[in-house]
Design a protein around this motif. Sequence first.
Motif, short mmCIF file in Angstrom:
data_model
loop_
_atom_site.label_atom_id
_atom_site.label_comp_id
_atom_site.label_asym_id
_atom_site.label_seq_id
_atom_site.Cartn_x
_atom_site.Cartn_y
_atom_site.Cartn_z
N SER A 1 0.85 -1.19 0.00
CA SER A 1 0.00 0.00 0.00
C SER A 1 0.89 1.24 0.00
O SER A 1 1.94 1.26 0.65
CB SER A 1 -0.89 -0.02 1.24
OG SER A 1 -1.69 1.14 1.30
N VAL A 2 0.47 2.26 -0.75
CA VAL A 2 1.16 3.55 -0.75
C VAL A 2 0.12 4.67 -0.64
O VAL A 2 -1.00 4.53 -1.09
CB VAL A 2 2.03 3.79 -2.01
CG1 VAL A 2 3.19 2.84 -2.07
CG2 VAL A 2 1.23 3.74 -3.27
N ARG A 3 0.54 5.76 -0.03
CA ARG A 3 -0.27 6.96 -0.01
C ARG A 3 0.06 7.72 -1.28
O ARG A 3 1.17 8.19 -1.44
CB ARG A 3 0.13 7.80 1.20
CG ARG A 3 -0.96 8.19 2.06
CD ARG A 3 -0.53 8.93 3.28
NE ARG A 3 0.87 9.31 3.31
CZ ARG A 3 1.40 10.09 4.21
NH1 ARG A 3 0.66 10.59 5.16
NH2 ARG A 3 2.67 10.38 4.19
N TYR A 4 -0.89 7.82 -2.19
CA TYR A 4 -0.55 8.39 -3.49
C TYR A 4 -0.96 9.84 -3.64
O TYR A 4 -0.60 10.50 -4.60
CB TYR A 4 -1.13 7.55 -4.63
CG TYR A 4 -2.64 7.57 -4.76
CD1 TYR A 4 -3.29 8.49 -5.57
CD2 TYR A 4 -3.42 6.64 -4.08
CE1 TYR A 4 -4.65 8.50 -5.70
CE2 TYR A 4 -4.79 6.64 -4.22
CZ TYR A 4 -5.40 7.57 -5.03
OH TYR A 4 -6.76 7.58 -5.14
N GLU B 1 5.27 4.20 -6.30
CA GLU B 1 5.66 5.45 -5.65
C GLU B 1 4.46 6.09 -4.97
O GLU B 1 3.39 6.14 -5.51
CB GLU B 1 6.22 6.43 -6.68
CG GLU B 1 7.57 6.08 -7.18
CD GLU B 1 8.09 7.10 -8.19
OE1 GLU B 1 7.52 8.20 -8.31
OE2 GLU B 1 9.09 6.79 -8.86
N GLY B 2 4.72 6.58 -3.78
CA GLY B 2 3.69 7.30 -3.05
C GLY B 2 3.88 8.79 -3.22
O GLY B 2 4.78 9.26 -3.92
N ALA B 3 3.02 9.54 -2.57
CA ALA B 3 3.09 11.00 -2.64
C ALA B 3 4.23 11.50 -1.76
O ALA B 3 4.55 10.91 -0.74
CB ALA B 3 1.78 11.61 -2.18
N CYS B 4 4.83 12.57 -2.17
CA CYS B 4 5.92 13.19 -1.44
C CYS B 4 5.32 14.27 -0.53
O CYS B 4 4.50 15.06 -0.96
CB CYS B 4 6.89 13.80 -2.43
SG CYS B 4 8.17 14.80 -1.70
N ALA B 5 5.76 14.30 0.73
CA ALA B 5 5.19 15.25 1.68
C ALA B 5 5.52 16.70 1.35
O ALA B 5 4.79 17.60 1.73
CB ALA B 5 5.66 14.92 3.09
N VAL B 6 6.61 16.94 0.65
CA VAL B 6 6.97 18.31 0.32
C VAL B 6 6.75 18.63 -1.15
O VAL B 6 7.07 19.72 -1.60
CB VAL B 6 8.46 18.60 0.71
CG1 VAL B 6 8.63 18.53 2.20
CG2 VAL B 6 9.39 17.66 0.00
#
Length: 192
Positions: free
Chosen positions: A77-80, A184-189
């Motif tokens: 699982s990834v946060r996308y 790939e997940g979402a990048c926090a920045v």
Amino acid sequence: MKNESSRAFGLGLFLAPFIAFILIISLSPGNPSDNEVDKYIKASSEIIIPISKTINLKSTDWTGRFVNGDETSFTNSVRYYLNFRKNRYKEYEVFYSSSFKKYFVIESYNKSMSNLIDQDRKEAQAMVNEQELKNPKYGTLQNPIPILWLTEYEKLSDPINYQKYRYNVVEYLRFYKDRKNYNEGACAVCPY
């Protein structure tokens, strides 16, 4: 002079969140048009894919690495997408089919598809885009062919299932197709 610089600093502090918000909104990926979604769906067909080998992968999301360490698993699982109100998650599973000589990835966005496969499954009945199936750019472990709906138990003749499938297609086209790797997940920045 000191008074002017403190005003400029205060104004900058006040405007910074608005500017950041506008940049995030303007740089975030837009929704694909209905025409693009319909075109992708029309180019897809239901096929049966023999599963030769399931692929266990390490989590690429920092939360998955924090929880699982170096463990590998079949379902990941990834946060996308990072959102101010609610994050979006994608579950995925990768397998190899020697009949097609290609890798496939089953993708479920925000738990829209509840029937991901078991690791001991021998075949998958799925919706696959014919253009991606024939394209030599797809089918490698780094760029597997996406499966956005499994049709064995949840038929697309049911309007609710069709809407969920359409949701998966919209999310795939918006966030992943020709943008970033499937794992790939979402990048926090990053902007999105």
